[in-house]
Design a protein around this motif. Sequence first.
Motif, PDB file in Angstrom:
ATOM      1  N   PRO A   1      76.360  36.365  60.911  1.00  0.00           N
ATOM      2  CA  PRO A   1      75.909  35.879  62.222  1.00  0.00           C
ATOM      3  C   PRO A   1      75.649  34.376  62.175  1.00  0.00           C
ATOM      4  O   PRO A   1      75.207  33.856  61.155  1.00  0.00           O
ATOM      5  N   PHE A   2      75.955  33.684  63.244  1.00  0.00           N
ATOM      6  CA  PHE A   2      75.718  32.236  63.385  1.00  0.00           C
ATOM      7  C   PHE A   2      76.252  31.444  62.194  1.00  0.00           C
ATOM      8  O   PHE A   2      75.509  30.680  61.562  1.00  0.00           O
ATOM      9  N   PRO A   3      77.532  31.580  61.852  1.00  0.00           N
ATOM     10  CA  PRO A   3      78.049  30.891  60.668  1.00  0.00           C
ATOM     11  C   PRO A   3      77.970  29.372  60.746  1.00  0.00           C
ATOM     12  O   PRO A   3      77.849  28.705  59.708  1.00  0.00           O
ATOM     13  N   GLU A   4      78.021  28.806  61.965  1.00  0.00           N
ATOM     14  CA  GLU A   4      78.019  27.353  62.095  1.00  0.00           C
ATOM     15  C   GLU A   4      76.629  26.787  62.360  1.00  0.00           C
ATOM     16  O   GLU A   4      76.476  25.576  62.492  1.00  0.00           O
ATOM     17  N   ASN A   5      75.616  27.637  62.439  1.00  0.00           N
ATOM     18  CA  ASN A   5      74.263  27.164  62.744  1.00  0.00           C
ATOM     19  C   ASN A   5      73.370  27.353  61.522  1.00  0.00           C
ATOM     20  O   ASN A   5      72.732  28.383  61.343  1.00  0.00           O
ATOM     21  N   PHE A   6      73.310  26.323  60.682  1.00  0.00           N
ATOM     22  CA  PHE A   6      72.520  26.393  59.449  1.00  0.00           C
ATOM     23  C   PHE A   6      71.044  26.611  59.752  1.00  0.00           C
ATOM     24  O   PHE A   6      70.362  27.384  59.075  1.00  0.00           O
ATOM     25  N   GLY A   7      70.537  25.927  60.793  1.00  0.00           N
ATOM     26  CA  GLY A   7      69.111  26.001  61.116  1.00  0.00           C
ATOM     27  C   GLY A   7      68.633  27.403  61.423  1.00  0.00           C
ATOM     28  O   GLY A   7      67.576  27.830  60.955  1.00  0.00           O
ATOM     29  N   VAL A   8      69.412  28.140  62.213  1.00  0.00           N
ATOM     30  CA  VAL A   8      69.027  29.514  62.564  1.00  0.00           C
ATOM     31  C   VAL A   8      68.937  30.375  61.311  1.00  0.00           C
ATOM     32  O   VAL A   8      67.967  31.100  61.094  1.00  0.00           O
ATOM     33  N   GLY A   9      69.960  30.303  60.466  1.00  0.00           N
ATOM     34  CA  GLY A   9      69.964  31.094  59.250  1.00  0.00           C
ATOM     35  C   GLY A   9      68.863  30.694  58.284  1.00  0.00           C
ATOM     36  O   GLY A   9      68.242  31.546  57.638  1.00  0.00           O
ATOM     37  N   PHE A  10      68.601  29.390  58.204  1.00  0.00           N
ATOM     38  CA  PHE A  10      67.558  28.909  57.297  1.00  0.00           C
ATOM     39  C   PHE A  10      66.181  29.412  57.720  1.00  0.00           C
ATOM     40  O   PHE A  10      65.391  29.892  56.902  1.00  0.00           O
ATOM     41  N   HIS A  11      65.877  29.306  59.013  1.00  0.00           N
ATOM     42  CA  HIS A  11      64.575  29.775  59.496  1.00  0.00           C
ATOM     43  C   HIS A  11      64.426  31.285  59.301  1.00  0.00           C
ATOM     44  O   HIS A  11      63.317  31.776  59.046  1.00  0.00           O
ATOM     45  N   GLU A  12      65.520  32.017  59.381  1.00  0.00           N
ATOM     46  CA  GLU A  12      65.464  33.464  59.178  1.00  0.00           C
ATOM     47  C   GLU A  12      65.125  33.794  57.727  1.00  0.00           C
ATOM     48  O   GLU A  12      64.288  34.665  57.466  1.00  0.00           O
ATOM     49  N   ILE A  13      65.761  33.110  56.766  1.00  0.00           N
ATOM     50  CA  ILE A  13      65.447  33.413  55.369  1.00  0.00           C
ATOM     51  C   ILE A  13      64.034  32.958  55.006  1.00  0.00           C
ATOM     52  O   ILE A  13      63.355  33.614  54.209  1.00  0.00           O
ATOM     53  N   ARG A  14      63.559  31.871  55.620  1.00  0.00           N
ATOM     54  CA  ARG A  14      62.175  31.464  55.374  1.00  0.00           C
ATOM     55  C   ARG A  14      61.200  32.514  55.898  1.00  0.00           C
ATOM     56  O   ARG A  14      60.196  32.832  55.261  1.00  0.00           O
ATOM     57  N   HIS A  15      61.525  33.080  57.062  1.00  0.00           N
ATOM     58  CA  HIS A  15      60.679  34.134  57.632  1.00  0.00           C
ATOM     59  C   HIS A  15      60.699  35.367  56.739  1.00  0.00           C
ATOM     60  O   HIS A  15      59.644  35.990  56.509  1.00  0.00           O
ATOM     61  N   GLN A  16      61.854  35.716  56.232  1.00  0.00           N
ATOM     62  CA  GLN A  16      61.952  36.879  55.347  1.00  0.00           C
ATOM     63  C   GLN A  16      61.144  36.679  54.070  1.00  0.00           C
ATOM     64  O   GLN A  16      60.495  37.609  53.578  1.00  0.00           O
ATOM     65  N   ILE A  17      61.181  35.480  53.522  1.00  0.00           N
ATOM     66  CA  ILE A  17      60.418  35.185  52.305  1.00  0.00           C
ATOM     67  C   ILE A  17      58.914  35.260  52.589  1.00  0.00           C
ATOM     68  O   ILE A  17      58.150  35.867  51.830  1.00  0.00           O
ATOM     69  N   GLU A  18      58.485  34.661  53.693  1.00  0.00           N
ATOM     70  CA  GLU A  18      57.061  34.622  54.031  1.00  0.00           C
ATOM     71  C   GLU A  18      56.505  36.004  54.344  1.00  0.00           C
ATOM     72  O   GLU A  18      55.309  36.251  54.147  1.00  0.00           O
TER      73      GLU A  18
END
Length: 221
Positions: free
Chosen positions: A136-153
């Motif tokens: 999902p959202f392959p060209e949107n680094f920000g969306v994916g980054f915030h998702e993995i940060r949320h998963q970690i937290e």
Amino acid sequence: MIFGTILNSKQDDRGIITHQVLKDSKESKNNYAQVAAGLHWPEKGSPGFSVILGEIFNPYKDSGEYVRGPLVLLAETEYQESLSTMFSKLSDELGHIGCTDIFCDSQSTGRREFAEAFWDFKHQNIQVKGSLCMPPFPENFGVGFHEIRHQIETGLLEIPKESICFQQLQKIIFDDLRDPMVHAKFPALEALRFAAGGIMNRTPKPYRKKRKRRQRSAMAL
């Protein structure tokens, strides 16, 4: 680099992937609902990079529904070699870990050629493991980054402190997200967001509801 010693992997009829691992001279088993990879294609000044995540199988249900398990980083690898060598090494890791899906950007301009090179290599080498999938959202680094940060937290994603992924998570700052080349500066996080997004965006086989077969009514004679 594979984290831990995986002696072997196998998948049962339900789709559960079991790793027999060796830790502290003791053997144990880890069960995963699914395993998938994320891949950052190499480009100028940025090496190829892959991560492999496993979603821990959770056998418990809440209100009749399975509760998804957390993700763990099983392997990460940086590639400074040719594409054919990268594909060969990645295939070996996928086969050892029991992974078949590689989430990556295979459609954007400049990346479609890499995907075509992979399929050509696989066609010429039938033993090569893995199939390319769009995250999902392959060209949107920000969306994916915030998702993995949320998963970690929230404890839904475990990243070993000795990993390159962890190092890049500590290094990246908010201003980096405005850089159009952020994916090239942080290739490990690009691969990580692809794998995590792809896994969480689908329901793995062990959690899918079984379809009830219709019983055929007896024909009257």
